[in-house]
Design a protein around this motif. Structure first.
Motif, short mmCIF file in Angstrom:
data_model
loop_
_atom_site.label_atom_id
_atom_site.label_comp_id
_atom_site.label_asym_id
_atom_site.label_seq_id
_atom_site.Cartn_x
_atom_site.Cartn_y
_atom_site.Cartn_z
N GLY A 1 3.91 -10.26 5.18
CA GLY A 1 4.71 -9.08 5.48
C GLY A 1 4.02 -7.77 5.18
N HIS A 2 3.76 -7.54 3.89
CA HIS A 2 3.14 -6.28 3.48
C HIS A 2 1.64 -6.26 3.77
CE1 HIS A 2 6.89 -6.39 1.18
NE2 HIS A 2 6.84 -5.08 1.18
N GLY A 3 1.07 -7.42 4.11
CA GLY A 3 -0.33 -7.48 4.48
C GLY A 3 -0.52 -7.45 5.98
N ILE A 4 -0.35 -8.61 6.63
CA ILE A 4 -0.63 -8.72 8.06
C ILE A 4 0.27 -7.81 8.89
CG2 ILE A 4 -0.72 -10.26 10.05
CD1 ILE A 4 -1.25 -12.56 8.11
N ALA A 5 1.59 -7.93 8.70
CA ALA A 5 2.52 -7.22 9.57
C ALA A 5 2.39 -5.70 9.44
CB ALA A 5 3.96 -7.65 9.26
N LEU A 6 2.38 -5.20 8.21
CA LEU A 6 2.35 -3.75 8.03
C LEU A 6 1.00 -3.16 8.41
CD1 LEU A 6 4.02 -1.33 7.13
CD2 LEU A 6 3.19 -1.69 4.79
N SER A 7 -0.09 -3.90 8.21
CA SER A 7 -1.41 -3.36 8.53
C SER A 7 -1.69 -3.37 10.02
CB SER A 7 -2.50 -4.14 7.80
OG SER A 7 -2.62 -5.46 8.30
N THR A 8 -0.97 -4.20 10.77
CA THR A 8 -1.13 -4.22 12.22
C THR A 8 -0.04 -3.39 12.90
OG1 THR A 8 0.10 -6.32 12.28
CG2 THR A 8 -2.30 -6.44 12.26
#
Length: 457
Positions: A157-164
């Motif tokens: 969530g806070h890694g993949i989703a938010l950074s993309t």
């Protein structure tokens, strides 16, 4: 290439950039240094005190104009999430996925992927509450330890989703604006191989660590797991929204892919869809009272959007002085992009190469992300990418995407204790333990992603 002549204003701007980075590295908000930077540079450029004062306001207007579309779409999405939560439609949407979690291994990936898709459409903050309330208790019953559940939610969530941020496109829009692109499409396209690399390395490493802890029985279990089933008043409106909302957004994504809809037009499509669902859903659920309820939803949504973006506008306004066209909007005619000039000067004074600039951009995103805000680093990493893109022949979009990934993975909430608190709280784990558990997955992901970025630049 014509030699760049640096003035005292260039060095003054650079001084404040370093101060801002230093303040963020100390985990403090950099708004006062940004405002002082705007004031002093504006005073120096315009030659009078009034000019310094007006520069502050002009910078906020320019930055606000650049970010307003993203503020609106995020606010509307959050408003819609409030309606879905109150009607119980969010529970209905996630219930089928919860049934898939039959053991710790499957639970890790199902929980993570659910967090990924929910965060893409509703952002990690609402998604954390949604996934935490509905799916985390199921994953814990299936044998996934609380710390493992927290790792999955964080990385996806806070890694993949938010950074993309491929659906709402808040992060790539800010980065693209600072990097000099008219729309976020170049940054989004360039980020795909980097995001895949970062995501695979981080989540697989996280899974391996969780499995190791399970075998060694070191992950620990919550002393008491209490699943409080909310007393949801489910009716036909709840089921209608549970079906209509994902279908509508899926159709939006299909339209984007088939028609090439990008940037502001894509944002407008999502925002309009969210608004229609919000309005119709409010009326169907509450009848005549829906006229009042929708006001509450919209107010809460915009309070969230402004809360998130208020500091970003000030930070962005300062760093936009480093970009030529935006600098002219802030300082007036004759203004130059200070960061662009500094980059050209650096390229003439120091031999730059792809690996060197990739490391600088990565480090910038990481250091600035230490303030715990996923979006604060984006104006700077975009400006840095544009600076180096002017200095040496590299792919600016790829460099900007690398900085975006670094800044958001750190600041968005994966490896610093003060940023992982929401996920830690909802899973009942210690934030320090969660940050430590995420450290190696994120670190190895950064190494692999930087190598891929260098090869692609």
């Amino acid at each position: 290439m014509q030699a760049v002549q640096l003035t005292s204003l260039h060095w003054l701007f650079l001084f404040w950039v370093l101060v801002v980075i230093g303040v963020m590295g100390l985990r403090k908000d950099p708004l006062i240094p940004c405002l002082l930077g705007l004031f002093t540079v504006g005073w120096g450029f315009k030659g009078n005190l009034i000019g310094g004062i007006t520069t502050i306001f002009n910078a906020l207007i320019v930055a606000g104009g650049e970010f307003w579309g993203i503020i609106v779409i995020i606010s509307l999405i959050v408003a819609l999430s409030k309606l879905l939560a109150e009607t119980g439609a969010d529970y209905l949407v996630m219930r089928p996925a919860a049934k898939l979690m039959v053991n710790p291994d499957i639970s890790y990936w199902v929980l993570g992927l659910a967090m990924l898709f929910a965060s893409w459409f509703f952002w990690p903050s609402p998604a954390t509450a949604l996934i935490g309330a509905i799916m985390t208790p199921v994953a814990l019953r299936a044998g996934l330890p609380p710390l493992g559940a927290a790792v999955a939610m964080n990385l996806f969530g806070h890694g993949i989703a938010l950074s993309t941020d491929y659906v709402i496109q808040g992060a790539p829009t800010i980065t693209a604006k600072a990097a000099g692109f008219a729309n976020p499409s170049p940054v989004i396209s360039a980020s795909v191989p980097l995001a895949v690399t970062m995501g695979l390395v981080a989540t697989i490493t996280g899974y391996i660590i969780v499995k190791r802890d399970l075998r060694q029985n070191k992950a620990g279990q919550m002393e008491t797991i209490v699943e409080q089933e909310a007393k949801r008043q489910l009716d036909w409106v709840s089921y209608l929204l549970a079906v209509a909302t994902p279908v509508a957004f899926a159709l939006d994504v299909a339209v984007m892919l088939t028609t090439g809809l990008r940037g502001g037009d894509a944002t407008a499509l999502l925002g309009g869809t969210a608004t229609i669902i919000l309005a119709v859903g409010s009326l169907l659920k509450f009848g005549f009272e829906g006229l009042e309820k929708i006001t509450d939803y919209v107010r809460n949504g915009f309070m969230f959007g402004i809360k998130i973006f208020a500091p970003v506008i000030i930070i962005g306004g300062f760093f936009f002085m480093g970009k030529g066209e935006l600098a002219q909007g802030i300082l007036g005619k004759g203004a130059t992009g200070f960061l662009e000039d500094l980059g050209l000067y650096l390229s003439q004074a120091v031999p730059l190469n792809k690996f060197f600039v990739a490391l600088i951009t990565l480090a910038t995103g990481i250091v600035v992300g230490l303030d715990g805000s996923g979006f604060s680093p984006l104006p700077l990493v975009g400006s840095v990418a544009a600076t180096f893109g002017k200095a040496i022949p590299i792919d600016t979009a790829t460099l900007a995407a690398l900085g975006q990934i670094a800044g958001v993975w750190v600041g968005g909430g994966t490896v610093i204790p003060w940023a992982v608190i929401p996920v830690a709280a909802i899973t009942g784990v210690n934030p320090l333990d969660l940050a430590r558990k995420n450290f190696w997955p994120v670190t190895l992901g950064f190494i692999a992603t930087t190598i891929v970025a260098v090869l692609l630049m």
